[in-house]
Design a protein around this motif. Sequence first.
Motif, PDB file in Angstrom:
ATOM      1  N   TRP A 178       0.817  -1.210   0.000  1.00 54.62           N
ATOM      2  CA  TRP A 178       0.000   0.000   0.000  1.00 54.62           C
ATOM      3  C   TRP A 178       0.853   1.264   0.000  1.00 54.62           C
ATOM      4  CZ3 TRP A 178      -4.707  -0.191  -1.551  1.00 54.62           C
ATOM      5  CH2 TRP A 178      -5.483  -1.338  -1.343  1.00 54.62           C
ATOM      6  N   LEU A 226      -4.205   1.976  -8.150  1.00 52.04           N
ATOM      7  CA  LEU A 226      -4.581   2.383  -6.794  1.00 52.04           C
ATOM      8  C   LEU A 226      -6.095   2.340  -6.616  1.00 52.04           C
ATOM      9  CD1 LEU A 226      -3.994   3.558  -3.995  1.00 52.04           C
ATOM     10  CD2 LEU A 226      -3.944   5.836  -5.054  1.00 52.04           C
ATOM     11  N   TYR A 259      -7.484  -1.342  -6.667  1.00 51.62           N
ATOM     12  CA  TYR A 259      -7.280  -2.085  -5.419  1.00 51.62           C
ATOM     13  C   TYR A 259      -8.071  -1.489  -4.263  1.00 51.62           C
ATOM     14  CZ  TYR A 259      -3.789  -5.163  -7.398  1.00 51.62           C
ATOM     15  OH  TYR A 259      -3.172  -6.125  -8.139  1.00 51.62           O
ATOM     16  N   LEU A 260      -8.285  -0.181  -4.275  1.00 52.45           N
ATOM     17  CA  LEU A 260      -9.173   0.400  -3.275  1.00 52.45           C
ATOM     18  C   LEU A 260     -10.588  -0.113  -3.454  1.00 52.45           C
ATOM     19  CD1 LEU A 260      -7.979   4.130  -3.094  1.00 52.45           C
ATOM     20  CD2 LEU A 260      -7.723   2.360  -1.342  1.00 52.45           C
ATOM     21  N   ARG A 261     -10.988  -0.276  -4.710  1.00 58.30           N
ATOM     22  CA  ARG A 261     -12.315  -0.852  -4.982  1.00 58.30           C
ATOM     23  C   ARG A 261     -12.409  -2.275  -4.436  1.00 58.30           C
ATOM     24  NH1 ARG A 261     -16.189  -3.329  -5.375  1.00 58.30           N
ATOM     25  NH2 ARG A 261     -17.769  -3.429  -7.013  1.00 58.30           N
ATOM     26  N   LYS A 312     -10.658  -3.443  -1.921  1.00 58.42           N
ATOM     27  CA  LYS A 312     -10.566  -3.372  -0.460  1.00 58.42           C
ATOM     28  C   LYS A 312     -11.866  -2.893   0.176  1.00 58.42           C
ATOM     29  CE  LYS A 312      -8.054  -3.509   3.346  1.00 58.42           C
ATOM     30  NZ  LYS A 312      -7.508  -4.783   3.870  1.00 58.42           N
ATOM     31  N   LEU A 313     -12.470  -1.862  -0.428  1.00 59.62           N
ATOM     32  CA  LEU A 313     -13.652  -1.256   0.163  1.00 59.62           C
ATOM     33  C   LEU A 313     -14.922  -1.994  -0.210  1.00 59.62           C
ATOM     34  CD1 LEU A 313     -12.769   2.510  -0.389  1.00 59.62           C
ATOM     35  CD2 LEU A 313     -12.434   1.131   1.666  1.00 59.62           C
TER      36      LEU A 313
END
Length: 207
Positions: free
Chosen positions: A119, A159, A162-164, A166-167
Motif C-alpha cells: 500500500w 490504486l 485495489y481500493l475498490r 478493499k472497500l
Amino acid sequence: MDNNGPFLDNSSFDSFDQSSSKSLKHPVVTFCHLIFRSLALLVYLMCGWFSDSFIASFVSIILLLSLDFWTVKNITGRFMVGLRWWNYISDSGESEWVFESRTEDSANTLSSTEVYIFWTGLVVAPVFWVLFFFTALFSFKLKWLVLVIIGLTLSCSNLLGYLRCKLGKTDSTAAMLSGVANQYLQQRMVQNVMGMFKSTPRTEMPV
C-alpha cells in the motif's frame, strides 16, 4: 466467492501457502512491486543529466510504467494483499469489471510487512506524479506534461482498482480509469514494438 473468472490463474485464493508472519513471504514479488515504479520515477528525475533525447527518455519511462502496471495488476496484488481485479467481455458484448478480495480469515494470514509495502508503494507513486504534474505545468513543459499525465493515469488506475477491491463499493471512476489505462497500455506497447522496426530513410545530398 466465485474464483472461476477469466484470470491468468483461476485457482482459489485460499490455495496459496500462507502463514501469519511479519517476514517477507514473497521477496521477489515484493521487489518487483517496487522496482519498476521506482525506476520510472528515477529516470524521469535524472534523464536530463544523462541524455538530451526526449524520445529516448519518453520510451524508457513508458516501458517501465507499463511493466509496473502489468506486474502490480496481475501479480503483486494477488500475492501480497490477496486482492485482484480485471475485466472481460461478457457474452452480450459488454465490458464487465470484477473486483475480488480474500475471505477475512484468509486475509488475516497475510504478511503484515508485505501489506504495508504494497500500500505504501501504491500510494507514494501517484503522489510523486502529482508533484511532477504541477512542476511541468507551471514550468510550461508541455511535452513532459503529457508523459506525467500518462504516469499519473497508470499509477492511479491500479490504486483505485485495489481500493475498490478493499472497500467493496461500486466505483465507476476506478473502472473508467482502469479501462483507459488498459487500452493505452496495449496501444503503447504495440507502438513501441513497431517503432523498433521502423527507421527513417536517410536522404543523400546530390553531389
